[in-house]
Structures are given as structure tokens and as C-alpha cells.
Design a protein around this motif. Structure first.
Motif, mmCIF file in Angstrom:
data_model
loop_
_atom_site.group_PDB
_atom_site.id
_atom_site.type_symbol
_atom_site.label_atom_id
_atom_site.label_comp_id
_atom_site.label_asym_id
_atom_site.label_seq_id
_atom_site.Cartn_x
_atom_site.Cartn_y
_atom_site.Cartn_z
ATOM 1 N N TYR A 258 7.217 6.450 12.085
ATOM 2 C CA TYR A 258 8.047 5.723 11.160
ATOM 3 C C TYR A 258 8.500 5.420 9.688
ATOM 4 C CZ TYR A 258 6.579 3.007 16.191
ATOM 5 O OH TYR A 258 6.129 3.260 16.747
ATOM 6 N N GLY A 259 9.061 7.001 9.347
ATOM 7 C CA GLY A 259 8.491 6.585 7.932
ATOM 8 C C GLY A 259 8.173 5.225 6.652
ATOM 9 N N GLU A 260 9.095 5.304 6.114
ATOM 10 C CA GLU A 260 8.445 3.994 5.139
ATOM 11 C C GLU A 260 8.413 2.394 6.026
ATOM 12 O OE1 GLU A 260 12.603 3.724 2.556
ATOM 13 O OE2 GLU A 260 11.157 5.847 2.576
ATOM 14 N N GLN A 261 9.380 2.486 7.384
ATOM 15 C CA GLN A 261 9.673 0.766 7.755
ATOM 16 C C GLN A 261 8.701 -0.221 6.985
ATOM 17 O OE1 GLN A 261 11.973 1.756 11.439
ATOM 18 N NE2 GLN A 261 11.450 3.665 11.097
ATOM 19 N N PHE A 262 7.181 0.207 7.388
ATOM 20 C CA PHE A 262 6.387 -0.496 7.722
ATOM 21 C C PHE A 262 4.860 -0.937 6.271
ATOM 22 C CE2 PHE A 262 7.932 -0.220 11.734
ATOM 23 C CZ PHE A 262 8.375 -0.957 12.114
ATOM 24 N N PRO A 263 5.162 -0.540 5.241
ATOM 25 C CA PRO A 263 4.307 -0.752 4.696
ATOM 26 C C PRO A 263 2.989 -1.254 4.821
ATOM 27 C CG PRO A 263 5.929 -1.407 3.355
ATOM 28 C CD PRO A 263 6.539 -1.054 4.984
ATOM 29 N N LYS A 264 1.655 -0.363 4.100
ATOM 30 C CA LYS A 264 0.583 -1.761 4.387
ATOM 31 C C LYS A 264 1.363 -2.613 3.111
ATOM 32 C CE LYS A 264 -3.844 -1.533 5.176
ATOM 33 N NZ LYS A 264 -5.485 -0.853 5.778
ATOM 34 N N VAL A 265 1.368 -1.727 1.926
ATOM 35 C CA VAL A 265 1.173 -2.064 0.860
ATOM 36 C C VAL A 265 2.379 -2.656 0.559
ATOM 37 C CG1 VAL A 265 0.357 -2.569 -1.813
ATOM 38 C CG2 VAL A 265 -0.948 -1.438 0.175
ATOM 39 N N ALA A 266 3.018 -3.696 -0.035
ATOM 40 C CA ALA A 266 4.360 -3.553 -0.276
ATOM 41 C C ALA A 266 4.456 -3.653 -1.614
ATOM 42 C CB ALA A 266 5.013 -5.475 -0.359
ATOM 43 N N VAL A 267 5.654 -2.150 -2.640
ATOM 44 C CA VAL A 267 5.068 -1.079 -3.269
ATOM 45 C C VAL A 267 6.304 -0.357 -3.153
ATOM 46 C CG1 VAL A 267 3.387 -0.252 -3.318
ATOM 47 C CG2 VAL A 267 4.472 -0.699 -5.807
ATOM 48 N N ASP A 268 6.930 -0.152 -3.959
ATOM 49 C CA ASP A 268 7.981 0.479 -3.747
ATOM 50 C C ASP A 268 7.395 2.252 -4.652
ATOM 51 O OD1 ASP A 268 10.071 -0.110 -2.809
ATOM 52 O OD2 ASP A 268 11.179 -0.625 -4.615
ATOM 53 N N GLY A 269 7.429 3.708 -4.372
ATOM 54 C CA GLY A 269 6.812 4.340 -5.686
ATOM 55 C C GLY A 269 6.142 4.625 -4.091
ATOM 56 N N PRO A 270 4.575 5.891 -5.371
ATOM 57 C CA PRO A 270 3.672 6.337 -4.208
ATOM 58 C C PRO A 270 2.583 5.209 -4.435
ATOM 59 C CG PRO A 270 3.620 7.068 -6.548
ATOM 60 C CD PRO A 270 5.356 6.574 -6.202
ATOM 61 N N GLU A 271 2.230 5.491 -2.831
ATOM 62 C CA GLU A 271 1.085 4.795 -3.009
ATOM 63 C C GLU A 271 0.391 5.066 -1.824
ATOM 64 O OE1 GLU A 271 -1.542 2.057 -2.434
ATOM 65 O OE2 GLU A 271 -0.439 1.815 -4.302
ATOM 66 N N ARG A 272 -0.933 5.340 -2.217
ATOM 67 C CA ARG A 272 -1.787 5.835 -0.895
ATOM 68 C C ARG A 272 -1.948 5.171 0.601
ATOM 69 N NH1 ARG A 272 -4.952 10.744 -1.073
ATOM 70 N NH2 ARG A 272 -4.273 11.274 -2.597
ATOM 71 N N GLU A 273 -1.897 3.702 0.177
ATOM 72 C CA GLU A 273 -3.126 3.071 1.893
ATOM 73 C C GLU A 273 -1.193 3.542 2.406
ATOM 74 O OE1 GLU A 273 -4.552 -0.598 1.412
ATOM 75 O OE2 GLU A 273 -5.223 0.215 -0.826
ATOM 76 N N ASN A 274 -0.035 3.118 2.293
ATOM 77 C CA ASN A 274 1.220 4.036 2.911
ATOM 78 C C ASN A 274 1.301 5.158 3.766
ATOM 79 O OD1 ASN A 274 1.781 1.336 1.979
ATOM 80 N ND2 ASN A 274 3.270 0.918 0.226
ATOM 81 N N ARG A 275 0.491 5.949 3.041
ATOM 82 C CA ARG A 275 0.812 7.381 3.475
ATOM 83 C C ARG A 275 -0.952 7.222 3.807
ATOM 84 N NH1 ARG A 275 0.941 8.532 -2.227
ATOM 85 N NH2 ARG A 275 -1.116 9.515 -2.180
ATOM 86 N N ARG A 276 -0.417 6.476 5.728
ATOM 87 C CA ARG A 276 -1.194 6.543 6.630
ATOM 88 C C ARG A 276 -0.815 6.459 8.499
ATOM 89 N NH1 ARG A 276 1.343 2.013 6.819
ATOM 90 N NH2 ARG A 276 0.980 0.676 8.416
#
Length: 293
Positions: A258-276
Motif C-alpha cells: 500500500y505504499g505510503e497511503q496508510f501511515p501509522k504515524v501521521a508525519v512526513d519524512g522518515p518514520e520507522r513505525e510507518n515502515r511496517r
């Protein structure tokens, strides 16, 4: 990702932008982008033989295992999975996925549903794998839908419609993290999938037709196309480890990025919790069964 980018070709087909990279196809349709790939390669590890045949406009892959069990995947010209079945040594068929409805002309892949009505605590609806016991993970991956299911849904409708998927509880595999731009899982992390694999195997023993969707996600670093491809590879990598290390049958798994469509943490840029990667049981959605408790 540099090698992936270098392999891409792009064309306009039927008003859609189609980007191909090796075994993956990215389709831009209006403001939506989806990715799909042929999952047959995941089945080769424990196979005795793989036979690929062309039947009219369909491609049929038959994976033969020791003992005579056969897994049959049928794909259309666009690489879309149409049907997946398991045949036992006596030739008896168990249909795991029937996606033919989604391939019919004029049928929409996207289903707009409102958010489900939750009757359970949110931390039991979306479960963090690293914070709970094996029993809670099994409960999550065997639970019924949290809201009413109107009808059976095709696999494409489930993959590409968040409102449909959200009828089922989810386990976020926060025990596995990925480096930026990578889908590799380090050797010291694979053991952290043990509880996930145990829960899946317990559910499959109870119902051999269970299907689990493994979802890949990224943060917002990089282009949306790169991230869609990257997330799809992350989901596939988790599926491969579950099969090759823990013995989860590959036919009971399906993957989607799903790429970057459904972030767990609403932040732009690098975020380890969104690489999941996350996982949920989708069997009731495919069957159109399983009312909420």
C-alpha cells in the motif's frame, strides 16, 4: 530500488497509466494507484515440480508437492489471480480464493464502505504484536468480523478497499522493522515472527481454507511509485519467511503493498513505525460469512 527503477517501463492503456517492473505491475487509475504481482514464486520452496500452462487467455500454474498435493493458481492476461485451489493426493479440491468476479468487465474493484462499528477496545481491534501474548495474537487472527458483512467479496475488492478490510481485526507486526528503502529482514528478526506463525498454523489446522492478507507499508521518503513497489516487496518477504522458516502454507497467504497511503504515524519524512507490515484474516470477507459477536 535503483535496479527496480531501471527495469521499469510505462505505457497508457485504456485511460490508465501502467508501469511494469519485472514481475510487478503498477496501475494508476485516476487518483488511485495499485500494485499486483504473480505470487507463484513463493510456492517453489517446498515444491517437487512447477508446471505452467497457457489455457486460452489464462495462465495456470500447478505446484506439485511431495505426497501428491497440488496447488493450482490461475491468472488472467494482466497477472491478476483468478482462482487458487489445493488438491489433495486423492484429487479432492479445496478452493481457497475465487477472484473471478473482480475480473468481469464493468465490475469495480473499489468498494466504499463506512468505518466499522467497533464493539471492542481499539487495542484489541488493532493489536501490536510486540505488546501482547501468543494467545491474543491467535484470538485476533481467528476472530469474526467486527461489523456485519453484506456479501462475499472478491480478493481484489478486499485488497483495494480499506472499508472492506477494516471489517477484520489486524495485527501490526511491530517486532519487524525495515531500513529506509529496504525490504530485507535481518536474520536476528525472523524469530520474532514465531507467534504470528503459531497463530496462523493453529487457525489453518482448524480450517484449512483460512486465508491471511499480509499488508506492506512505507513512510513518505521517496516517490509514491517507489514506495508502492517497496511496500509490496516487504509484504512478500514476510510471507516468504513465514513459509520457509515456520512452515505456513504459502497458499493460505496473500500479499499486498500500500505504499505510503496508510501511515501509522501521521508525519512526513522518515518514520520507522510507518515502515511496517500488518496481517489480518480475510476468510470471512471472501466467504461473506461471520457476523460480529
Amino acid at each position: 530500488m535503483d535496479d527496480v527503477r531501471g527495469s521499469r517501463t510505462q505505457s497508457e492503456e485504456g485511460g490508465r497509466t501502467v508501469i511494469r517492473e519485472g514481475g510487478r505491475t503498477i496501475i494508476r487509475d485516476g487518483d488511485r494507484s495499485i500494485i499486483r504481482h504473480d505470487e507463484t514464486s513463493r510456492f517453489r520452496a517446498d515444491s517437487r515440480d512447477v508446471q505452467v500452462q497457457r489455457r486460452g487467455r489464462e495462465t495456470v500454474s500447478t505446484i506439485v508437492r511431495p505426497g501428491g498435493v497440488r496447488i493450482v493458481n490461475t491468472l488472467d492476461d494482466d497477472g491478476r489471480l483468478l482462482r487458487r485451489s489445493r488438491f489433495d493426493a486423492r484429487g479432492r479440491e479445496l478452493v481457497l480464493i475465487d477472484n473471478r468476479r473482480a475480473a468481469r468487465p464493468g465490475v469495480r474493484r473499489y468498494v466504499d464502505l463506512p468505518p466499522p462499528m467497533l464493539r471492542i477496545p481499539r487495542d484489541r481491534y488493532i493489536v501490536a504484536a510486540g505488546a501482547v501474548s501468543a494467545a491474543v495474537i491467535y484470538e485476533t487472527l481467528s476472530a469474526p468480523p467486527v461489523d456485519r458483512i453484506e456479501r462475499p467479496y472478491a480478493l481484489d475488492e478486499i485488497r483495494y478497499s480499506a472499508g472492506v478490510r477494516d471489517r477484520m481485526r489486524r495485527v501490526d507486526i511491530d517486532t519487524i522493522t525495515f531500513d529506509t528503502g529496504s525490504w530485507a529482514i535481518s536474520a536476528d528478526q525472523t524469530s520474532k515472527l514465531d507467534f504470528i506463525a503459531q497463530a496462523m498454523m493453529q487457525a489453518i489446522r482448524a480450517n484449512p481454507a483460512e486465508v491471511f492478507l499480509i499488508e506492506g507499508h512505507t513512510d513518505t521518503v521517496g516517490s509514491d511509485i517507489d514506495n508502492l513497489s517497496l511496500s509490496d516487496r516487504r509484504a512478500e518477504e514476510i510471507a516468504i519467511v513465514l513459509t520457509e522458516r515456520f512452515g505456513v502454507p504459502p497458499e493460505n497467504l496473500t500479499t499486498q503493498g500500500y505504499g505510503e497511503q496508510f501511515p501509522k504515524v501521521a508525519v512526513d519524512g522518515p518514520e520507522r513505525e510507518n515502515r511496517r507490515v500488518a496481517v489480518r484474516r480475510i476468510t470471512p470477507l471472501l466467504a461473506g460469512k461471520g457476523p460480529a459477536r
